[in-house]
Scaffold this motif. Sequence first.
Motif, PDB file in Angstrom:
ATOM      1  N   UNK A 137       0.842  -1.194   0.000  1.00 16.22           N
ATOM      2  CA  UNK A 137       0.000   0.000   0.000  1.00 16.22           C
ATOM      3  C   UNK A 137       0.876   1.242   0.000  1.00 16.22           C
ATOM      4  N   UNK A 138       0.330   2.332  -0.529  1.00 18.15           N
ATOM      5  CA  UNK A 138       1.015   3.618  -0.495  1.00 18.15           C
ATOM      6  C   UNK A 138       0.899   4.260   0.870  1.00 18.15           C
ATOM      7  N   UNK A 139       1.964   4.958   1.281  1.00 17.55           N
ATOM      8  CA  UNK A 139       2.021   5.507   2.632  1.00 17.55           C
ATOM      9  C   UNK A 139       2.155   7.027   2.654  1.00 17.55           C
ATOM     10  N   UNK A 140       1.973   7.663   1.508  1.00 22.40           N
ATOM     11  CA  UNK A 140       2.124   9.114   1.456  1.00 22.40           C
ATOM     12  C   UNK A 140       1.117   9.854   2.320  1.00 22.40           C
ATOM     13  N   UNK A 141      -0.167   9.463   2.246  1.00 25.64           N
ATOM     14  CA  UNK A 141      -1.196  10.144   3.039  1.00 25.64           C
ATOM     15  C   UNK A 141      -0.968   9.908   4.537  1.00 25.64           C
ATOM     16  N   UNK A 142      -0.515   8.717   4.893  1.00 28.68           N
ATOM     17  CA  UNK A 142      -0.215   8.428   6.296  1.00 28.68           C
ATOM     18  C   UNK A 142       0.913   9.319   6.798  1.00 28.68           C
ATOM     19  N   UNK A 143       1.969   9.473   6.001  1.00 32.88           N
ATOM     20  CA  UNK A 143       3.092  10.314   6.424  1.00 32.88           C
ATOM     21  C   UNK A 143       2.655  11.761   6.620  1.00 32.88           C
ATOM     22  N   UNK A 144       1.806  12.267   5.738  1.00 35.74           N
ATOM     23  CA  UNK A 144       1.335  13.645   5.889  1.00 35.74           C
ATOM     24  C   UNK A 144       0.547  13.807   7.188  1.00 35.74           C
ATOM     25  N   UNK A 145      -0.261  12.815   7.536  1.00 39.46           N
ATOM     26  CA  UNK A 145      -1.036  12.877   8.778  1.00 39.46           C
ATOM     27  C   UNK A 145      -0.111  12.879   9.989  1.00 39.46           C
ATOM     28  N   UNK A 146       0.928  12.062   9.955  1.00 37.70           N
ATOM     29  CA  UNK A 146       1.861  11.998  11.083  1.00 37.70           C
ATOM     30  C   UNK A 146       2.616  13.304  11.236  1.00 37.70           C
ATOM     31  N   UNK A 147       3.110  13.844  10.131  1.00 42.40           N
ATOM     32  CA  UNK A 147       3.899  15.079  10.194  1.00 42.40           C
ATOM     33  C   UNK A 147       3.054  16.239  10.719  1.00 42.40           C
ATOM     34  N   UNK A 148       1.791  16.261  10.336  1.00 41.25           N
ATOM     35  CA  UNK A 148       0.908  17.323  10.829  1.00 41.25           C
ATOM     36  C   UNK A 148       0.663  17.193  12.326  1.00 41.25           C
ATOM     37  N   UNK A 149       0.448  15.968  12.796  1.00 41.33           N
ATOM     38  CA  UNK A 149       0.136  15.748  14.211  1.00 41.33           C
ATOM     39  C   UNK A 149       1.373  15.756  15.093  1.00 41.33           C
TER      40      UNK A 149
END
Length: 322
Positions: A184-196
């Motif tokens: 699976x792609x993890x780009x959206x997950x990384x953006x969520x982590x960096x924001x939080x």
Amino acid sequence: MRDLIKEVFTSVFHPDGMEDQARLQADALSEPGARLAFTTDSFVVDPVEFPGGDIGKIAVCGTVNDLAVGGGKPLWLSAAFILEEGVEVALLRRIVASMAAEAKKAGVRIVTGDTKVVGRGMADKVFVTTAGVGVIPPERDLRAEHVQAGDVVIVNGVLGDHGAAILAARGDMALSADIVSDCQGLGHLMEAVITAAPGLRAARDATRGGVASVLNEIAEAAGVGIEIEETALPLRAEVRGMCEILGLDPLYLANEGTLVLFVPEDQAEAALSAMRTTEAGRDSVAIGRVSPGAAGRVTMRTAFGGQRIVDMLVGEQLPRIC
């Protein structure tokens, strides 16, 4: 060849014209301090179609994830195909459709590529090489060297599913297991982590060599020790059982949708909460901590209360796993 490229590839990827290069422009590049991220990878997975994905999906996800874990926002991909004479066009169409769907999901475009055909027996159906370009915003600087004692080690889901799924799909060992790759792609997950959790130190995707190899690489680069908890490791019973039968350690099995994150302690809960709101991170858990002693050493506290060293992979990795 021209008909093949037009009917199978460009009709799906829709590049801008048929020049010998892609001509790219993005507003993110004009931001002062923004940097380009660039990565490349080749994929030779056997079988080319497996439970949970295929060589096309893994090519897009693998390249997108390599950009994302460095803080980059993936934008463009290239794709080069080495085709064995006689490969079924229907198989190519499925692979290309899978790539297009995954690229759309990740928010990237496949903008250029190449196709070559080799003689029968000189390749195994299809090999894919992808390169990816993204943009790292100026405020982001994720590096292994930033990891510090006290940081929490987090993974976004179960371990070893991809390696186990490929082993089962090959059918060499007469094992029956209902295991699906975590590809699976993890780009959206990384953006969520960096924001939080803006203090995120570093991230890696645990592909070949598994989580154990990632932990050792980070420990060595940062000059720290890492201790993980065996009871905290998220493993499916099917994967654990397969590893017990074959004498494998799930910590070394390949993953294609698993992140290992290093987060300051005071931001760990925020990171976990944000990750669990995403599809790729709903099973996120903390599995250990970074310690100041024994620089470069990774240890695991076992379920029985003892400790063992988790070393780099010794011996051969599973071939053609990605």
